[in-house]
Structures are given as C-alpha cells and as structure tokens.
Design a protein around this motif. Structure first.
Motif, short mmCIF file in Angstrom:
data_model
loop_
_atom_site.label_atom_id
_atom_site.label_comp_id
_atom_site.label_asym_id
_atom_site.label_seq_id
_atom_site.Cartn_x
_atom_site.Cartn_y
_atom_site.Cartn_z
N LYS A 298 0.60 -1.27 -0.16
CA LYS A 298 -0.01 -0.28 0.07
C LYS A 298 0.99 1.24 0.00
N VAL A 299 2.10 1.39 0.61
CA VAL A 299 2.87 2.05 0.91
C VAL A 299 3.45 2.27 -0.28
N GLU A 300 4.07 2.05 -1.47
CA GLU A 300 4.10 2.13 -2.79
C GLU A 300 3.39 2.61 -3.73
N ALA A 301 1.45 1.77 -3.66
CA ALA A 301 0.50 2.63 -4.62
C ALA A 301 0.60 3.41 -4.09
N LEU A 302 0.74 4.06 -3.36
CA LEU A 302 0.31 5.73 -2.72
C LEU A 302 1.35 6.39 -2.55
N ARG A 303 2.37 6.42 -3.73
CA ARG A 303 3.64 7.02 -3.72
C ARG A 303 3.58 8.07 -4.55
N GLY A 304 3.78 9.44 -4.43
CA GLY A 304 3.90 10.39 -5.73
C GLY A 304 2.75 10.64 -6.48
N ASP A 305 2.52 10.45 -8.24
CA ASP A 305 1.96 10.14 -8.64
C ASP A 305 0.93 8.68 -7.98
N ALA A 306 1.10 8.28 -8.39
CA ALA A 306 0.23 7.09 -7.85
C ALA A 306 -1.16 7.78 -6.74
N ARG A 307 -0.36 7.96 -6.34
CA ARG A 307 -1.45 8.75 -4.46
C ARG A 307 -2.11 10.03 -5.66
N ASP A 308 -2.23 10.30 -6.11
CA ASP A 308 -2.49 11.46 -7.03
C ASP A 308 -3.44 11.05 -8.10
N GLN A 309 -2.91 10.35 -8.69
CA GLN A 309 -4.27 9.29 -9.60
C GLN A 309 -5.22 9.22 -8.73
N LEU A 310 -4.94 8.10 -7.92
CA LEU A 310 -5.65 7.17 -7.28
C LEU A 310 -7.23 8.35 -6.57
N ILE A 311 -6.52 9.37 -5.89
CA ILE A 311 -7.35 11.22 -5.21
C ILE A 311 -8.65 12.00 -6.47
N GLU A 312 -7.97 12.06 -7.90
CA GLU A 312 -8.18 12.31 -8.87
C GLU A 312 -9.22 11.48 -9.23
N ARG A 313 -9.61 9.57 -9.39
CA ARG A 313 -9.82 9.23 -9.58
C ARG A 313 -11.36 9.11 -8.49
N GLY A 314 -11.31 8.86 -7.14
CA GLY A 314 -12.00 9.07 -6.20
C GLY A 314 -12.93 10.11 -6.53
N ARG A 315 -12.44 11.90 -6.22
CA ARG A 315 -12.91 12.56 -6.52
C ARG A 315 -13.67 12.72 -7.85
N ALA A 316 -13.14 11.66 -9.09
CA ALA A 316 -14.37 11.86 -9.80
C ALA A 316 -15.47 11.03 -9.94
N LEU A 317 -15.13 9.75 -9.49
CA LEU A 317 -16.64 9.15 -9.45
C LEU A 317 -17.34 9.80 -8.55
N LEU A 318 -17.01 10.12 -7.93
CA LEU A 318 -17.90 10.81 -6.72
C LEU A 318 -18.55 12.09 -7.34
N ARG A 319 -17.86 12.68 -8.36
CA ARG A 319 -18.48 13.88 -9.41
C ARG A 319 -19.59 13.22 -10.20
N ARG A 320 -19.39 12.20 -10.60
CA ARG A 320 -20.32 11.00 -11.37
C ARG A 320 -21.74 11.34 -10.25
#
Length: 70
Positions: free
Chosen positions: A39-61
């Motif tokens: 989980k630490v590797e998956a949530l570093r740097g760009d991967a973390r930012d992309q995950l957060i943006e995908r979650g926000r996009a899902l909530l918007r939809r």
C-alpha cells in the motif's frame, strides 16, 4: 485496485491451468501468486495523486445523476 484485480485474474487462470495439467498431482507444485505492490508503494507520488483524482471523479459522477421521478 486495478492492479489487484488484474493480478487476481492472472492467479485464478494460473491455478485453473495448473489443475488441468499433469503437475497438479505433484505435491508442492501449485503456482505461486503474483506479488502485489504494498500500500505504501501504491500511494507514493503520482500514483497517490491519480488515485485521489479518480476518487473525486467518481464522486462527481455519482452526484450528477438525475434523481428518479416518483
């Protein structure tokens, strides 16, 4: 999540193929699961930012869906 699902499909396919092979009768010959990133590797740097943006996009939809008429 995508990595987990893809690895799970691969592991299931590997086990299914192993069950149908001659190696299935040999003890200890079962295929090993693919290693998953921690989980630490998956949530570093760009991967973390992309995950957060995908979650926000899902909530918007979900908020944009029209309400059913009574």
């Amino acid at each position: 999540v995508d990595i987990e699902l893809a690895a799970g499909r691969f592991d299931a396919l590997a086990v299914a193929n192993w069950q149908r092979s001659k190696k299935a009768s040999q003890p200890g010959s079962a295929p090993k699961p693919l290693p998953r990133p921690s989980k630490v590797e998956a949530l570093r740097g760009d991967a973390r930012d992309q995950l957060i943006e995908r979650g926000r996009a899902l909530l918007r939809r979900q908020r944009e869906r029209p309400k059913p008429r009574p």
